[in-house]
Write a protein that holds these residues in place. Sequence first.
Motif, PDB file in Angstrom:
ATOM      1  N   THR A 106       3.913   3.307   7.128  1.00 29.18           N
ATOM      2  CA  THR A 106       3.934   4.647   7.728  1.00 29.18           C
ATOM      3  C   THR A 106       4.368   5.732   6.733  1.00 29.18           C
ATOM      4  OG1 THR A 106       6.183   4.222   8.513  1.00 29.18           O
ATOM      5  CG2 THR A 106       4.391   3.783  10.061  1.00 29.18           C
ATOM      6  N   PRO A 107       4.001   6.988   7.028  1.00 29.41           N
ATOM      7  CA  PRO A 107       4.379   8.122   6.174  1.00 29.41           C
ATOM      8  C   PRO A 107       5.713   8.715   6.622  1.00 29.41           C
ATOM      9  CG  PRO A 107       2.905   8.896   7.864  1.00 29.41           C
ATOM     10  CD  PRO A 107       3.137   7.428   8.148  1.00 29.41           C
ATOM     11  N   TRP A 108       6.140   9.766   5.919  1.00 31.57           N
ATOM     12  CA  TRP A 108       7.463  10.328   6.197  1.00 31.57           C
ATOM     13  C   TRP A 108       7.441  11.440   7.238  1.00 31.57           C
ATOM     14  CZ3 TRP A 108       6.717  15.369   5.195  1.00 31.57           C
ATOM     15  CH2 TRP A 108       5.765  15.719   4.222  1.00 31.57           C
ATOM     16  N   THR A 147      -3.886   6.567  -1.085  1.00 35.90           N
ATOM     17  CA  THR A 147      -3.163   5.310  -0.825  1.00 35.90           C
ATOM     18  C   THR A 147      -3.962   4.431   0.120  1.00 35.90           C
ATOM     19  OG1 THR A 147      -1.114   6.563  -1.009  1.00 35.90           O
ATOM     20  CG2 THR A 147      -0.943   4.355  -0.101  1.00 35.90           C
ATOM     21  N   GLY A 175       4.391  -2.414  -0.095  1.00 36.14           N
ATOM     22  CA  GLY A 175       3.129  -2.076   0.565  1.00 36.14           C
ATOM     23  C   GLY A 175       1.974  -2.919   0.051  1.00 36.14           C
ATOM     24  N   SER A 228      -1.719   9.064   3.019  1.00 34.76           N
ATOM     25  CA  SER A 228      -2.702   9.875   2.313  1.00 34.76           C
ATOM     26  C   SER A 228      -3.985   9.073   2.049  1.00 34.76           C
ATOM     27  CB  SER A 228      -2.121  10.370   0.999  1.00 34.76           C
ATOM     28  OG  SER A 228      -1.777   9.268   0.200  1.00 34.76           O
ATOM     29  N   GLU A 266      -6.141  18.913   0.996  1.00 34.84           N
ATOM     30  CA  GLU A 266      -4.967  18.868   1.872  1.00 34.84           C
ATOM     31  C   GLU A 266      -3.737  19.274   1.050  1.00 34.84           C
ATOM     32  OE1 GLU A 266      -3.140  15.072   3.135  1.00 34.84           O
ATOM     33  OE2 GLU A 266      -3.242  15.885   5.165  1.00 34.84           O
ATOM     34  N   LYS A 307       7.017  -1.406   7.045  1.00 40.70           N
ATOM     35  CA  LYS A 307       7.467  -0.763   5.815  1.00 40.70           C
ATOM     36  C   LYS A 307       7.431   0.760   6.042  1.00 40.70           C
ATOM     37  CE  LYS A 307       6.293   1.064   1.493  1.00 40.70           C
ATOM     38  NZ  LYS A 307       7.294   2.105   1.764  1.00 40.70           N
ATOM     39  N   ILE A 321       5.406   7.903  14.583  1.00 39.61           N
ATOM     40  CA  ILE A 321       4.288   7.074  14.084  1.00 39.61           C
ATOM     41  C   ILE A 321       4.675   5.592  14.089  1.00 39.61           C
ATOM     42  CG2 ILE A 321       2.804   6.566  12.092  1.00 39.61           C
ATOM     43  CD1 ILE A 321       2.603   9.560  11.578  1.00 39.61           C
ATOM     44  N   GLY A 360      -5.495  11.868   5.736  1.00 42.44           N
ATOM     45  CA  GLY A 360      -5.245  13.307   5.665  1.00 42.44           C
ATOM     46  C   GLY A 360      -6.155  14.156   6.525  1.00 42.44           C
ATOM     47  N   ILE A 376      -5.347   0.423  -0.170  1.00 44.43           N
ATOM     48  CA  ILE A 376      -4.914  -0.591   0.805  1.00 44.43           C
ATOM     49  C   ILE A 376      -6.137  -1.240   1.466  1.00 44.43           C
ATOM     50  CG2 ILE A 376      -3.850  -0.806   3.100  1.00 44.43           C
ATOM     51  CD1 ILE A 376      -1.704   1.116   2.186  1.00 44.43           C
ATOM     52  N   PHE A 380      -6.421   8.631  19.506  1.00 39.90           N
ATOM     53  CA  PHE A 380      -6.251   9.520  18.352  1.00 39.90           C
ATOM     54  C   PHE A 380      -6.862   8.877  17.125  1.00 39.90           C
ATOM     55  CE2 PHE A 380      -3.393  10.722  14.692  1.00 39.90           C
ATOM     56  CZ  PHE A 380      -3.992  11.954  14.467  1.00 39.90           C
ATOM     57  N   PHE A 399      -0.485  20.048   2.736  1.00 37.67           N
ATOM     58  CA  PHE A 399       0.619  19.445   3.492  1.00 37.67           C
ATOM     59  C   PHE A 399       1.888  20.290   3.409  1.00 37.67           C
ATOM     60  CE2 PHE A 399       2.510  15.450   5.311  1.00 37.67           C
ATOM     61  CZ  PHE A 399       1.556  15.340   6.304  1.00 37.67           C
TER      62      PHE A 399
HETATM   63  P1  NAD Z   1       1.510   8.169   1.243  1.00 38.07           P
HETATM   64  O1  NAD Z   1       0.099   7.723   1.256  1.00 38.07           O
HETATM   65  O2  NAD Z   1       2.102   8.596  -0.028  1.00 38.07           O
HETATM   66  O3  NAD Z   1       2.475   7.005   1.802  1.00 38.07           O
HETATM   67  C1  NAD Z   1       2.268   6.408   3.061  1.00 38.07           C
HETATM   68  C2  NAD Z   1       2.936   5.042   3.064  1.00 38.07           C
HETATM   69  O4  NAD Z   1       2.236   4.179   2.169  1.00 38.07           O
HETATM   70  C3  NAD Z   1       4.385   5.048   2.606  1.00 38.07           C
HETATM   71  O5  NAD Z   1       5.133   4.118   3.357  1.00 38.07           O
HETATM   72  C4  NAD Z   1       4.271   4.593   1.164  1.00 38.07           C
HETATM   73  O6  NAD Z   1       5.450   4.018   0.649  1.00 38.07           O
HETATM   74  C5  NAD Z   1       3.154   3.561   1.275  1.00 38.07           C
HETATM   75  N1  NAD Z   1       2.477   3.282   0.003  1.00 38.07           N
HETATM   76  C6  NAD Z   1       2.421   4.048  -1.104  1.00 38.07           C
HETATM   77  N2  NAD Z   1       1.702   3.429  -2.070  1.00 38.07           N
HETATM   78  C7  NAD Z   1       1.267   2.267  -1.542  1.00 38.07           C
HETATM   79  C8  NAD Z   1       0.476   1.186  -2.033  1.00 38.07           C
HETATM   80  N3  NAD Z   1      -0.043   1.210  -3.254  1.00 38.07           N
HETATM   81  N4  NAD Z   1       0.227   0.140  -1.224  1.00 38.07           N
HETATM   82  C9  NAD Z   1       0.710   0.118   0.038  1.00 38.07           C
HETATM   83  N5  NAD Z   1       1.497   1.097   0.553  1.00 38.07           N
HETATM   84  C10 NAD Z   1       1.757   2.161  -0.221  1.00 38.07           C
HETATM   85  O7  NAD Z   1       1.626   9.330   2.348  1.00 38.07           O
HETATM   86  P2  NAD Z   1       2.894  10.239   2.686  1.00 38.07           P
HETATM   87  O8  NAD Z   1       3.102  11.212   1.579  1.00 38.07           O
HETATM   88  O9  NAD Z   1       4.038   9.398   3.142  1.00 38.07           O
HETATM   89  O10 NAD Z   1       2.367  11.014   3.986  1.00 38.07           O
HETATM   90  C11 NAD Z   1       1.588  12.157   3.940  1.00 38.07           C
HETATM   91  C12 NAD Z   1       0.137  11.821   4.206  1.00 38.07           C
HETATM   92  O11 NAD Z   1       0.019  11.156   5.457  1.00 38.07           O
HETATM   93  C13 NAD Z   1      -0.754  13.045   4.339  1.00 38.07           C
HETATM   94  O12 NAD Z   1      -1.955  12.824   3.653  1.00 38.07           O
HETATM   95  C14 NAD Z   1      -1.012  13.148   5.835  1.00 38.07           C
HETATM   96  O13 NAD Z   1      -2.191  13.809   6.213  1.00 38.07           O
HETATM   97  C15 NAD Z   1      -1.040  11.727   6.216  1.00 38.07           C
HETATM   98  N6  NAD Z   1      -0.796  11.569   7.637  1.00 38.07           N
HETATM   99  C16 NAD Z   1      -1.864  11.243   8.432  1.00 38.07           C
HETATM  100  C17 NAD Z   1      -1.686  11.115   9.804  1.00 38.07           C
HETATM  101  C18 NAD Z   1      -2.827  10.726  10.690  1.00 38.07           C
HETATM  102  O14 NAD Z   1      -2.572  10.216  11.778  1.00 38.07           O
HETATM  103  N7  NAD Z   1      -4.062  10.933  10.282  1.00 38.07           N
HETATM  104  C19 NAD Z   1      -0.418  11.322  10.363  1.00 38.07           C
HETATM  105  C20 NAD Z   1       0.641  11.652   9.518  1.00 38.07           C
HETATM  106  C21 NAD Z   1       0.438  11.767   8.152  1.00 38.07           C
END
Ligand code: NAD
Length: 480
Positions: free
Chosen positions: A148-150, A231, A211, A228, A380, A174, A156, A251, A235, A447, A382
């Motif tokens: 999940t993201p922050w 990332t 991750g 994002s 994006e 995670k 979430i 995003g 995955i 969603f 953000f």
């Molecule tokens: P991020 O992609 O940097 O990180 C998301 C998660 O992935 C974190 O837990 C991170 O530690 C993990 N991660 C990072 N590198 C990885 C790897 N190589 N393998 C596996 N896991 C890995 O995103 P962020 O900065 O935490 O969040 C912001 C992003 O999330 C924005 O792009 C936003 O639009 C998106 N977001 C989307 C939704 C949706 O429902 N569409 C909702 C909220 C946020």
Amino acid sequence: MDICKDLIGGQWVGASDHGSFETRDPAHVDAVLATFPSATAADAERAVAAAAEAFPGWAATPAPARGAILFRAAELVDERFEEIATTLTREEGKTLAEARGEVTRARDILRYYAGEGWRRAGEVLPANAPSAMLFSKREPLGVVAVITPWNFPIAIPAWKIAPALAYGNAVVFKPASATPLTALKLVECLQDAGLPAGVLNFVTGSGAAVGETLAASPFVGGLTFTGSHGTGAGIYRKATEHFARVHLEMGGKNPTIILDDAELGLAVKLAVMGGFGLTGQSCTATSRVIVEDGIADRFAAALAEAAAALRVGDGLDEGVQMGPAVSADQLATDLDYIAIGKKDGAELLAGGGRAGAGGHFLQPTVFDHVDAGSRLAQDEIFGPVVGIVRARDLDDAIAKANSVGYGLAASVVTDDLRRALTFVDRIEAGVVKVNEPTTGLALQAPFGGFKLSSANTFKEQGPSAIEFYTRTKTVYVTYG
Ligand code: NAD
């Protein structure tokens, strides 16, 4: 400062030799909130093994009994409501009112999926012979990895973990490294509600170590990720190599279209809510406002005035309407895009700079005359940076709205039913709204985005979750 632990196989485990990392308050950057273990790939593998071991017992637990634990977890969230909301504000930065809204949502999600324990489990079909039965039953996938993201650090995780558990899966979770403390509180509520050891595991650490291990593990049957696009794409490749079921939400570059007949006050209110609510740090945030020429001058002036009037500060302070950026990196990204917008010739109408010292504060920023093809209108960001793109008419507005790679959320402001529904038909977005901000979702509704906003495999939330978190088995029985 809290020294926090991970949860693996029912045991709380502290940092190993690989050390720990800190989380900080984005409104007071000198304040360390907590430390968490920097878990390794081996820790993540142990968590997957613990989940795999716990899975059969949990899957065999009657669904209403699983639901009862989720109901109890919702009660525990309620009992700890203010503590969790305050932690969320201190860790992520959103205002306390926004944090309370998010915690309420997480609690209600737990209740919703608790109720799933009493609902659908399969389908009975007509058999081809007498004294025979034909039916499909739903089964859990096994171990589900949740990444999940922050930006919504409790909602979430709740909307992924609650259905995963309700339908009988074991989970390895995670959280994002910027916001593990809020996530931990959800895990504590679930664990304290009576989950058996190993059914829910919590592993903190880098995306590269934790991750990627989860994505690559052949023992993970399903992986759900929000974050994002970059990332998510990595995955997806890793997890589909071993045919895990994968769900990605990513995003957005969400437009609100304002048509000439729109009531100006409503249009400005919705753009402010969507663009600056949650500091613009929402996947569904309004980062583009596409305005028909006839109302554009009046709208731009009114939005700039409203943006400049917003009070920015520590989200815990009374009267603050917009909190800080989550991190120094995010603030730097926001400022970079402001510089790009200026360089590309957009007209800065409001904000554009830091808003105070001590935290990652940024002024709510509005650009006008943004070119629909420019980076400000395509990427994006953000953050609280809104670009006004002008349009000749509805066709031009829809074409500009659809000209980006993402397709998450979109809205239109108009009282003209014909034009509103034309927009609904033609806009390329998974969530479409009329006279509403692009942000804000009902937990009982599906969603998910289109195009680069999603893996385009599954939707999540509401009645859609069962599709991802279960597989169906077709059963033929003859008893004649
Ligand atoms: P991020 O992609 O940097 O990180 C998301 C998660 O992935 C974190 O837990 C991170 O530690 C993990 N991660 C990072 N590198 C990885 C790897 N190589 N393998 C596996 N896991 C890995 O995103 P962020 O900065 O935490 O969040 C912001 C992003 O999330 C924005 O792009 C936003 O639009 C998106 N977001 C989307 C939704 C949706 O429902 N569409 C909702 C909220 C946020």
